[in-house]
Design an enzyme around this catalytic site. Structure first.
Site, short mmCIF file in Angstrom:
data_model
loop_
_atom_site.label_atom_id
_atom_site.label_comp_id
_atom_site.label_asym_id
_atom_site.label_seq_id
_atom_site.Cartn_x
_atom_site.Cartn_y
_atom_site.Cartn_z
N CYS A 118 -43.50 33.15 18.68
CA CYS A 118 -43.61 34.60 18.49
C CYS A 118 -45.06 35.01 18.28
CB CYS A 118 -42.74 35.06 17.33
SG CYS A 118 -40.97 34.95 17.70
N HIS B 144 -35.69 35.20 18.87
CA HIS B 144 -36.17 35.66 17.57
C HIS B 144 -36.29 37.18 17.56
CE1 HIS B 144 -38.09 31.53 16.40
NE2 HIS B 144 -36.81 31.45 16.73
N GLU C 222 -38.74 39.13 16.74
CA GLU C 222 -39.97 39.61 17.36
C GLU C 222 -39.85 39.58 18.88
OE1 GLU C 222 -41.22 37.16 13.64
OE2 GLU C 222 -39.70 37.03 15.23
N CYS D 17 -42.98 32.66 13.90
CA CYS D 17 -43.15 31.27 14.33
C CYS D 17 -44.29 31.21 15.35
CB CYS D 17 -41.85 30.74 14.94
SG CYS D 17 -41.50 31.39 16.60
#
Length: 147
Positions: free
Chosen positions: A108, A77, A79, A105
Site C-alpha cells: 500500500c 487492503h 488503501e 503495509c
C-alpha cells in the site's frame, strides 16, 4: 463538541472498517482533498468473490506473521480499495490526504507514493519495517492520529 477535521475523517475511516470481512484486521481508509471525501475503502475480498469470513484465511492457516507475505491474501487492503475506487470513477487523488485506521503495509505504501498522496494519517500501528523505510524515503508526510 465539534470534532476536529482529523477526528471527523478518522471516524469515517473507522466507520468504513466496519464493512471489512477480513478475519485478522478490520481496516478502513478515507481519501480526502480540500476537506472533502473523494473515496473510501475497507479490506476484503474482490467484488463477487467469497469473503474470508466464508472461506477462511490462508494467512492464518499458514501462520504468516503480521507485516509479512502480503501476497498471500485473497483480500484487498483498504488503501488499495480506496485508490481503485478513485480510478474506477475517474477521481483524481493527487495531492490528497488518506486517513487510515492502520499504518499502511509496504504494498500500500508503494501504491500511495505512486498515486501522489501527499499525507498519510493513521490511527493504529502495523509492523512492516519495509513500509516504514519506503515511506521515509518518499515525500509523503506520515503522522499518527492524535485525538
Amino acid at each position: 463538541m465539534r470534532p476536529s477535521v482529523d477526528e471527523y475523517f478518522m471516524e469515517m475511516a473507522h466507520l468504513a472498517s466496519t464493512r471489512s470481512t477480513c478475519i485478522r484486521h478490520h481496516v478502513g481508509a478515507v481519501i480526502v482533498k480540500d476537506k472533502r471525501i473523494l473515496t473510501t475503502g475497507y479490506n476484503g475480498a474482490p467484488k463477487g468473490l467469497k469473503h474470508c469470513e466464508e472461506v477462511g484465511c490462508i494467512r492464518t492457516e499458514l501462520n504468516v506473521p503480521h507485516g509479512e507475505r502480503h501476497e498471500l491474501c485473497r483480500g484487498l487492503h483498504a488503501e488499495q480499495n480506496a485508490i481503485i475506487q478513485a480510478a474506477l470513477f475517474g477521481v483524481s487523488i493527487k495531492n490528497s490526504i488518506i486517513y487510515s485506521t492502520h499504518y499502511p503495509c509496504s504494498i500500500c505504501a508503494k501504491m500511495l507514493i505512486n498515486a501522489d498522496i501527499k499525507e498519510i494519517v493513521y490511527d493504529k500501528d502495523y509492523e512492516d519495517d519495509l513500509a516504514k523505510q519506503i515511506l521515509a524515503e518518499s515525500n509523503i508526510k506520515v503522522r499518527k492520529f492524535k485525538k
